[in-house]
Design a protein around this motif. Structure first.
Motif, PDB file in Angstrom:
ATOM      1  N   LYS A  10     -36.998 -10.604 -47.495  1.00 26.86           N
ATOM      2  CA  LYS A  10     -36.460 -11.567 -46.524  1.00 26.86           C
ATOM      3  C   LYS A  10     -35.100 -11.129 -45.961  1.00 26.86           C
ATOM      4  O   LYS A  10     -34.855 -11.185 -44.757  1.00 26.86           O
TER       5      LYS A  10
ATOM      6  N   LYS B 169     -34.057 -10.042 -42.188  1.00 25.05           N
ATOM      7  CA  LYS B 169     -32.974 -10.766 -41.497  1.00 25.05           C
ATOM      8  C   LYS B 169     -31.958  -9.770 -40.940  1.00 25.05           C
ATOM      9  O   LYS B 169     -31.500  -9.882 -39.808  1.00 25.05           O
TER      10      LYS B 169
ATOM     11  N   PHE C 267     -24.120 -17.576 -29.141  1.00 27.47           N
ATOM     12  CA  PHE C 267     -24.911 -18.113 -30.258  1.00 27.47           C
ATOM     13  C   PHE C 267     -25.178 -17.103 -31.393  1.00 27.47           C
ATOM     14  O   PHE C 267     -24.857 -17.384 -32.552  1.00 27.47           O
TER      15      PHE C 267
ATOM     16  N   MET D  32     -23.652 -17.165 -35.328  1.00 23.50           N
ATOM     17  CA  MET D  32     -24.507 -17.241 -36.511  1.00 23.50           C
ATOM     18  C   MET D  32     -24.247 -16.089 -37.474  1.00 23.50           C
ATOM     19  O   MET D  32     -24.368 -16.248 -38.681  1.00 23.50           O
ATOM     20  N   PHE D  33     -23.921 -14.911 -36.929  1.00 14.35           N
ATOM     21  CA  PHE D  33     -23.882 -13.728 -37.806  1.00 14.35           C
ATOM     22  C   PHE D  33     -22.593 -12.909 -37.781  1.00 14.35           C
ATOM     23  O   PHE D  33     -22.281 -12.265 -38.763  1.00 14.35           O
TER      24      PHE D  33
ATOM     25  N   GLU E  20     -38.772 -23.495 -46.527  1.00 18.69           N
ATOM     26  CA  GLU E  20     -37.972 -22.758 -45.532  1.00 18.69           C
ATOM     27  C   GLU E  20     -36.733 -23.567 -45.145  1.00 18.69           C
ATOM     28  O   GLU E  20     -35.637 -23.037 -45.018  1.00 18.69           O
TER      29      GLU E  20
ATOM     30  N   SER F 207     -33.897 -23.456 -47.628  1.00 20.04           N
ATOM     31  CA  SER F 207     -33.341 -22.166 -48.060  1.00 20.04           C
ATOM     32  C   SER F 207     -31.910 -22.020 -47.526  1.00 20.04           C
ATOM     33  O   SER F 207     -31.485 -22.773 -46.653  1.00 20.04           O
ATOM     34  N   LYS F 208     -31.206 -21.032 -48.030  1.00 16.02           N
ATOM     35  CA  LYS F 208     -29.758 -20.906 -47.796  1.00 16.02           C
ATOM     36  C   LYS F 208     -29.405 -20.843 -46.292  1.00 16.02           C
ATOM     37  O   LYS F 208     -29.908 -19.978 -45.569  1.00 16.02           O
TER      38      LYS F 208
ATOM     39  N   VAL G 122     -32.296 -15.904 -37.325  1.00 13.62           N
ATOM     40  CA  VAL G 122     -31.890 -17.256 -37.750  1.00 13.62           C
ATOM     41  C   VAL G 122     -33.090 -17.915 -38.430  1.00 13.62           C
ATOM     42  O   VAL G 122     -34.223 -17.779 -37.957  1.00 13.62           O
ATOM     43  N   ASN G 123     -32.849 -18.619 -39.532  1.00 15.58           N
ATOM     44  CA  ASN G 123     -33.902 -19.399 -40.175  1.00 15.58           C
ATOM     45  C   ASN G 123     -34.137 -20.631 -39.297  1.00 15.58           C
ATOM     46  O   ASN G 123     -33.446 -21.639 -39.426  1.00 15.58           O
TER      47      ASN G 123
ATOM     48  N   TYR H 224     -32.314 -24.258 -39.478  1.00 10.95           N
ATOM     49  CA  TYR H 224     -31.345 -24.560 -38.411  1.00 10.95           C
ATOM     50  C   TYR H 224     -31.725 -25.820 -37.638  1.00 10.95           C
ATOM     51  O   TYR H 224     -30.873 -26.640 -37.309  1.00 10.95           O
TER      52      TYR H 224
END
Lengths: 253, 246
Positions: free
Chosen positions: A70, A74, A101, A105-106, B16, B19-20, B125-126, B130
């Motif tokens: 995962k 990501k 955006f 987020m990152f 989901e 989750s973090k 992005v999850n 979100y």
């Protein structure tokens, strides 16, 4: 570099793609062409991981996407920029907020640095004056540019563009195509464009992939495309009257 | 089989959702926005319904127990008990399932068919977390306040209808409202409210998140969100009542 190995995709009993094998080259505009419903978008969605292939795999720099955990996925996705056919801009956010955006987020940067980066991206696509507007308040061509600005905000290694010219006038289409080409060279991205617009293919494609009958039917460069004697490819590229005239001119020397 | 498939997929989606989160500050900002959109903006309809609900309970109770053997304050007592135990937490939650549930399903469903959820996924992005987690937290936090306001307004509506129409005196009504009050019934009502809020947010979000097709399907998802939320609320209401009151 992106490699696709033995990729097949079915939805229930309907097989859309069958045993696709190819490589998409870094720093080049790779264009996937084919008729509507031929499976171009499905192939792109398998490559970016939105669809899980029924068989086969997609390798990003030698690493199989579907074998990644995962966190690795990501991480990889932060290196991917995508411009959707519908633009997929967030309606409740302004143009500036849309571009900011992914950074919010990152990215590990201050609010001011994020704003500067977003402004730089908007300047790059020549719409810096539209930052405070909402997507619904700007034209389709401008929305495409915002989509591109958002896609390059994180300095991507891979750029996916789905039907960039749909719904645009020919002049704006050329501007968007040139922008995609410039950005590919600037960021040295592996760019994959899905299109059935032959003007775009003849304008910016470095490598062309023709999907037909569920398979990768033909692959080659622009000069090879015009010289190819592949029957199905010929029928597809010379379907439009403009391209027929090109062929006529070529034949007459 | 289909039911089991949906239940399984619903719980996988919840996995989901919880989750973090990528950035807590962004999630919190979104939660506050959702509290305004889903909670504060429902205050008007909740207030109106509650006032009339209390008024009708008062008039109906009075007309149905018009016997000299039953004390007048029973009307106030009945209004309080039925409002706190059932009408405010359950009926208002069912109404909120209609208003809030359809809003959630339509918003997320539209994002799905317009590829905005795909855009979030591709960015890394999850999307489930979100979009859905702030709605769950927002409704779970704000709905108890709405229900407490509803309780007060319903009891007040009953007093207003009773005294203005002259069917009960103010002192009898207030005596009934205060009679044999057990604070546990408020706790029970608030537990139900939080469970119902989570049901509304998650069931509606599930319907929206898995929308396929176009605008027509978004409408269908909104309708399904309301219907399924209502059904699950009614089942949960029965189970919680057995669990907490027996």
């Amino acid at each position: 570099m992106i490699e696709v190995k033995n990729l097949s995709k079915s939805f229930g009993n309907v097989e859309v793609l069958q045993d696709i094998n190819t490589t998409f080259v870094k720093g080049k505009v790779n264009q996937i062409i084919g008729k509507s419903g031929s499976g171009k978008s499905v192939l792109a969605k398998c490559i970016v991981g939105l669809y899980v292939p029924t068989k086969g795999q997609v390798l990003y720099n030698g690493e199989s996407f579907h074998d990644m955990d995962k966190d690795q996925k990501k991480q990889l996705r932060q290196e991917i920029g995508m411009l959707f056919q519908s633009n997929a801009l967030f309606d409740s956010l302004t143009v500036m907020e849309n571009v900011m955006f992914p950074l919010k987020m990152f990215a590990t940067m201050s609010e001011r640095e994020m704003r500067e980066r977003a402004l730089f991206c908007l300047k790059r696509v020549k719409i810096e004056g539209q930052g405070k507007k909402f997507p619904a308040e700007i034209s389709g061509g401008m929305q495409k540019r915002v989509g591109i600005a958002r896609a390059i905000a994180m300095k991507p290694k891979y750029l996916f563009v789905d039907e960039p010219n749909s719904g645009l006038d020919p002049q704006t289409s050329i501007v968007i195509d040139e922008l995609i080409q410039e950005i590919t060279e600037e960021y040295e991205t592996t760019t994959i464009v899905i299109t059935h617009d032959m003007n775009s293919v003849m304008g910016i494609a470095d490598e062309i992939y023709f999907i037909h009958n569920k398979r990768l039917w033909w692959q080659g460069t622009r000069p090879e495309l015009l010289k190819s004697d592949n029957q199905e490819l010929q029928e597809f590229i010379f379907a439009g009257s403009l391209m027929r005239q090109v062929r006529k001119a070529m034949k007459s020397g | 089989m289909s039911l089991l498939y949906h239940i399984g997929r619903y719980f996988m989606l919840l996995g989901e959702v919880f989750s973090k989160p990528e950035r807590l500050s962004i999630y919190w900002k979104r939660t506050v926005e959702e509290m305004d959109l889903l909670g504060v903006k429902s205050l008007g309809i909740v207030s109106l319904l509650s006032l009339f609900m209390g008024a009708v309970i008062t008039i109906q109770t009075k007309t149905n127990i018009d016997s000299p053997l039953i004390p007048q304050y029973v009307v106030g007592f009945t209004v309080r008990q039925s409002t706190i135990l059932e009408f405010s937490p359950t009926i208002i939650s069912l109404i909120l399932a209609g208003k809030v549930g359809s809003t959630i399903a339509a918003e997320i469903g539209s994002m799905r068919v317009r590829e905005q959820i795909d855009a979030l996924d591709i960015m890394g992005v999850n999307s489930a977390g979100y979009l859905i987690l702030p709605k769950i937290i927002a409704t779970a936090l704000i709905n108890p306040f709405l229900i407490i306001i509803s309780m007060f307004l319903s009891i007040f509506g009953g007093w207003l209808a009773g005294t203005l129409s002259g069917i009960i005196s103010s002192s009898d009504y207030i005596t009934g409202v205060q009679y044999d009050f057990d604070p546990y019934i408020v706790t029970y009502a608030l537990i139900k409210t939080v469970v119902f809020a989570v049901i509304i947010a998650t069931v509606s979000a599930y319907q929206g998140y898995y929308t396929t097709g176009g605008t027509r399907e978004v409408g269908i998802s909104s309708t399904k969100a309301v219907v399924y939320s209502d059904v699950v609320i009614l089942i949960a209401n029965y189970l919680l009542t057995q669990l907490l009151l027996l």
